[in-house]
Structure formats: C-alpha cells, structure tokens
Design an enzyme around this catalytic site. Structure first.
Site, PDB file in Angstrom:
ATOM      1  N   ASP A 274       0.788  -1.241   0.000  1.00 43.49           N
ATOM      2  CA  ASP A 274       0.000   0.000   0.000  1.00 43.49           C
ATOM      3  C   ASP A 274       0.820   1.292   0.000  1.00 43.49           C
ATOM      4  O   ASP A 274       0.278   2.377  -0.179  1.00 43.49           O
ATOM      5  CB  ASP A 274      -0.999   0.010   1.174  1.00 43.49           C
ATOM      6  CG  ASP A 274      -0.336  -0.196   2.542  1.00 43.49           C
ATOM      7  OD1 ASP A 274       0.821   0.226   2.716  1.00 43.49           O
ATOM      8  OD2 ASP A 274      -0.996  -0.756   3.451  1.00 43.49           O
TER       9      ASP A 274
ATOM     10  N   HIS B 195       6.444  -7.894  -1.144  1.00 39.79           N
ATOM     11  CA  HIS B 195       5.347  -8.358  -1.998  1.00 39.79           C
ATOM     12  C   HIS B 195       4.989  -7.391  -3.117  1.00 39.79           C
ATOM     13  O   HIS B 195       3.937  -7.523  -3.731  1.00 39.79           O
ATOM     14  CB  HIS B 195       4.107  -8.669  -1.140  1.00 39.79           C
ATOM     15  CG  HIS B 195       4.271  -9.894  -0.277  1.00 39.79           C
ATOM     16  ND1 HIS B 195       3.386 -10.240   0.718  1.00 39.79           N
ATOM     17  CD2 HIS B 195       5.234 -10.849  -0.273  1.00 39.79           C
ATOM     18  CE1 HIS B 195       3.798 -11.362   1.296  1.00 39.79           C
ATOM     19  NE2 HIS B 195       4.916 -11.753   0.728  1.00 39.79           N
TER      20      HIS B 195
ATOM     21  N   CYS C   6       2.474  -1.379 -22.073  1.00 44.29           N
ATOM     22  CA  CYS C   6       3.844  -0.918 -21.847  1.00 44.29           C
ATOM     23  C   CYS C   6       4.158   0.302 -22.721  1.00 44.29           C
ATOM     24  O   CYS C   6       3.962   0.256 -23.943  1.00 44.29           O
ATOM     25  CB  CYS C   6       4.821  -2.047 -22.158  1.00 44.29           C
ATOM     26  SG  CYS C   6       6.535  -1.538 -21.984  1.00 44.29           S
TER      27      CYS C   6
ATOM     28  N   SER D 100      -0.509 -12.283  10.148  1.00 40.55           N
ATOM     29  CA  SER D 100      -0.973 -13.583  10.648  1.00 40.55           C
ATOM     30  C   SER D 100       0.176 -14.587  10.699  1.00 40.55           C
ATOM     31  O   SER D 100      -0.002 -15.686  11.222  1.00 40.55           O
ATOM     32  CB  SER D 100      -2.107 -14.099   9.752  1.00 40.55           C
ATOM     33  OG  SER D 100      -1.673 -14.137   8.409  1.00 40.55           O
TER      34      SER D 100
HETATM   35  P1  OAD Z   1      -3.391 -11.175   7.182  1.00 36.61           P
HETATM   36  O1  OAD Z   1      -4.696 -10.619   6.752  1.00 36.61           O
HETATM   37  O2  OAD Z   1      -3.142 -12.616   6.953  1.00 36.61           O
HETATM   38  O3  OAD Z   1      -3.183 -10.917   8.738  1.00 36.61           O
HETATM   39  C1  OAD Z   1      -3.412  -9.676   9.332  1.00 36.61           C
HETATM   40  C2  OAD Z   1      -3.109  -9.794  10.800  1.00 36.61           C
HETATM   41  O4  OAD Z   1      -3.256  -8.512  11.370  1.00 36.61           O
HETATM   42  C3  OAD Z   1      -4.028 -10.732  11.585  1.00 36.61           C
HETATM   43  O5  OAD Z   1      -3.243 -11.613  12.369  1.00 36.61           O
HETATM   44  C4  OAD Z   1      -4.846  -9.805  12.471  1.00 36.61           C
HETATM   45  O6  OAD Z   1      -5.130 -10.365  13.746  1.00 36.61           O
HETATM   46  C5  OAD Z   1      -3.899  -8.624  12.622  1.00 36.61           C
HETATM   47  N1  OAD Z   1      -4.561  -7.337  12.864  1.00 36.61           N
HETATM   48  C6  OAD Z   1      -5.779  -6.906  12.488  1.00 36.61           C
HETATM   49  N2  OAD Z   1      -6.002  -5.651  12.872  1.00 36.61           N
HETATM   50  C7  OAD Z   1      -4.892  -5.234  13.518  1.00 36.61           C
HETATM   51  C8  OAD Z   1      -4.476  -4.018  14.135  1.00 36.61           C
HETATM   52  N3  OAD Z   1      -5.277  -2.951  14.184  1.00 36.61           N
HETATM   53  N4  OAD Z   1      -3.236  -3.968  14.693  1.00 36.61           N
HETATM   54  C9  OAD Z   1      -2.417  -5.039  14.658  1.00 36.61           C
HETATM   55  N5  OAD Z   1      -2.746  -6.215  14.078  1.00 36.61           N
HETATM   56  C10 OAD Z   1      -3.954  -6.314  13.509  1.00 36.61           C
HETATM   57  O7  OAD Z   1      -2.270 -10.261   6.513  1.00 36.61           O
HETATM   58  P2  OAD Z   1      -0.727 -10.599   6.243  1.00 36.61           P
HETATM   59  O8  OAD Z   1      -0.158 -11.411   7.335  1.00 36.61           O
HETATM   60  O9  OAD Z   1      -0.082  -9.320   5.896  1.00 36.61           O
HETATM   61  O10 OAD Z   1       0.042 -11.293  -0.033  1.00 36.61           O
HETATM   62  O11 OAD Z   1      -0.846 -11.495   4.947  1.00 36.61           O
HETATM   63  C11 OAD Z   1       0.310 -11.913   4.283  1.00 36.61           C
HETATM   64  C12 OAD Z   1       0.113 -11.887   2.798  1.00 36.61           C
HETATM   65  O12 OAD Z   1      -1.033 -12.663   2.434  1.00 36.61           O
HETATM   66  C13 OAD Z   1      -0.180 -10.523   2.217  1.00 36.61           C
HETATM   67  O13 OAD Z   1       0.975  -9.764   1.969  1.00 36.61           O
HETATM   68  C14 OAD Z   1      -0.897 -10.833   0.947  1.00 36.61           C
HETATM   69  C15 OAD Z   1      -1.805 -11.935   1.437  1.00 36.61           C
HETATM   70  O14 OAD Z   1      -2.272 -12.813   0.485  1.00 36.61           O
HETATM   71  C16 OAD Z   1       0.145 -10.662  -1.231  1.00 36.61           C
HETATM   72  O15 OAD Z   1      -0.568  -9.735  -1.563  1.00 36.61           O
HETATM   73  C17 OAD Z   1       1.207 -11.174  -2.107  1.00 36.61           C
END
Ligand code: OAD
Length: 251
Positions: A108, A123, A152, A194
């Site tokens: 983002d 990513h 392109c 997560s």
């Molecule tokens: P997830 O959506 O899997 O996890 C988000 C985490 O943030 C969860 O564990 C929530 O509990 C936590 N959360 C929610 N609100 C919050 C807050 N206010 N403060 C702190 N934590 C909070 O997202 P990612 O782990 O980033 O890939 O997912 C990994 C990748 O999977 C992403 O980069 C994306 C996705 O598919 C691509 O786009 C390539």
C-alpha cells in the site's frame, strides 16, 4: 521499585542504545486502522474473494481484465487511506536508531508516505505496473472500473500489477536483505501479520533463533504468539507506546 513498562520488558529496554539493531516486519494489520481491509480473519478480503481467481499468474493469463479490476478496486481504497499512528511511530524509530529497518508484506505504500526510507518491500507495490514482456516497471496511477488495461509505454505489451502473486518468487534482492536483517537483529518486531504466508513468515523464527528478542503486536493469536512477547493490542496504540518506551530508554 520502578513499575515494569507496559509494552517492552525492562530487561530488553535496559540494553538499548542508538546502535541497537531493530527490525520491524509488518503485515496488513498495521494498515487496518487506516481503513484498508486485511486478508484473513472475519472481514478479510480472502473471505469474500477467491485468491486463486485474482492473485495468481494463472488468473491473469485466464482473465487479465478481472485481475486489473480487482487491483483498481484496491487502489481506490488505498488511495483514500492515510498512514496511521503506527506507521508514523515506525518512521520516528528510524530517526532514533541507526540500524532500524522495516520489512513489509504490504503493497500500500503507507510506510513510505509516513516517512520511512529503510524499507524492504517483499510483496511488491500496488502503485506500480510491470510489462509482461520486458519487465519494465512504471508508475501505475489510480484508475477506475472500465479503464483500459495498461500497456507498456516502450513496447506496447500488456502490463501487470507489480505485485508478487501466490506461486511466484519474491524479489531476490529484497528477500536476501530481509534474511540478513533477521539474522542480524537485536530486537525483531512483528506487527499486524498472521505469520502464515512464507517466506515472510519464516523471518521471525530466523531472528529468534539468531538471538533476537521477538515482540509481536497483534490483537489476536498467531503461530508466533507462544514464543514472542505478545502485545495483544492494535498497532495504532501499541506501536506509538513502544516508541515512547524506546525514547525513554535512550534517555
Ligand atoms: P493477514 O490478513 O493474513 O493478517 C493480518 C493480521 O493482522 C491478523 O493476524 C490480524 O489479527 C492482525 N490485525 C488486524 N487488525 C490489527 C491491528 N489494528 N493492529 C495489529 N494487528 C492487527 O495479513 P498478512 O499477514 O499481511 O500477499 O498477509 C500476508 C500476505 O497474504 C499478504 O501480503 C498478501 C496476502 O495474500 C500478497 O498480496 C502477495
């Protein structure tokens, strides 16, 4: 007797100086309070949309218009969002510590907008497009539904979002740098992820096994929560709190 700090144990704070090597790994949760939906969990994007139809090279080959529509939809949400106190607090930490870095899974651009510059983007970037023939990367300005797909500017071939999709390799230089940072951290912060998507999810364990103090900020449990100091709060509150504790520890 002095009260134990709220977020970071005193045993860690008492060893801090401006050369302490601190790395923050961030995920979608850090941007949740900016109004950008996360991927997993109750209201996560992958509950409503199918990743295999939108975020894979096969999906793009089959129907690139739908994939572009999905990224235009997300650009629209992200374009209206601003960095929140957690992004700003990490940008402040970069000023306090000579060896502070962020590794982000987010596409983002909010860390950069908050002022962070020592960044590894694992990513990709939703504000970039990449030529599928030559690999040329260009800025990808916000579009709207029904806009033609970008071509392109140098060879006319189709462009794709410059995002790492499921089944694709991460940019080798960013990944190598992330492994190096994980192995060489004194403190490794894991914020709003997560910890399910590899290889990013391996970084906290690498840091932990190399001796880093592992601090997790997440209102929910993750696979890391058992071994980390788990701060069960939202990033928008906890990360500015951590910044203040770091500031006091530096004196
Ligand atoms: P997830 O959506 O899997 O996890 C988000 C985490 O943030 C969860 O564990 C929530 O509990 C936590 N959360 C929610 N609100 C919050 C807050 N206010 N403060 C702190 N934590 C909070 O997202 P990612 O782990 O980033 O890939 O997912 C990994 C990748 O999977 C992403 O980069 C994306 C996705 O598919 C691509 O786009 C390539």
């Amino acid at each position: 007797m002095k009260a134990e700090p709220k977020y970071i144990p005193q045993s860690i704070l008492s060893h801090i100086d401006k050369d302490t090597r601190i790395t923050a790994l961030t995920g979608a949760g850090i941007s949740a309070e900016s109004g950008i939906p996360t991927f997993r969990g109750k209201d996560g994007l992958w509950k409503k949309f199918r990743a295999e139809e939108l975020a894979t090279p096969e999906a793009f080959r089959k129907d690139h218009r739908t994939v572009w529509e999905w990224y235009r939809f997300r650009q629209d949400i992200i374009g209206k969002a601003s960095p929140n106190p957690a992004h700003h607090a990490l940008a402040e930490m970069e000023k306090l510590f000579c060896n502070f870095h962020i590794i982000t899974q987010n596409v983002d651009g909010l860390h950069r907008r908050a002022g962070s510059s020592r960044l590894c983007c694992l990513h990709g970037d939703i504000w970039e497009a990449r030529c599928i023939r030559e690999g040329t990367v260009t800025a990808c300005l916000p579009g709207k539904d029904g806009d033609p797909v970008p071509l392109c500017p140098s060879c006319g071939a189709l462009m794709r979002p410059n995002i790492v999709w499921f089944g694709e390799a991460l940019p080798a230089d960013e990944l190598e740098k992330s492994y190096r940072l994980a192995r060489g951290s004194d403190i490794f912060l894991v914020i709003g992820t997560s910890s399910l998507v590899y290889p990013a999810a391996a970084l906290p364990m690498i840091a932990y096994q190399a001796g880093a103090a592992l601090i997790e900020v997440n209102p929910d449990e993750s696979p890391l929560s058992e071994i980390a100091v788990h701060i069960k709060e939202k990033a928008g509150t906890a990360v500015p709190g951590i910044l203040e504790e770091f500031r006091s520890a530096l004196g």
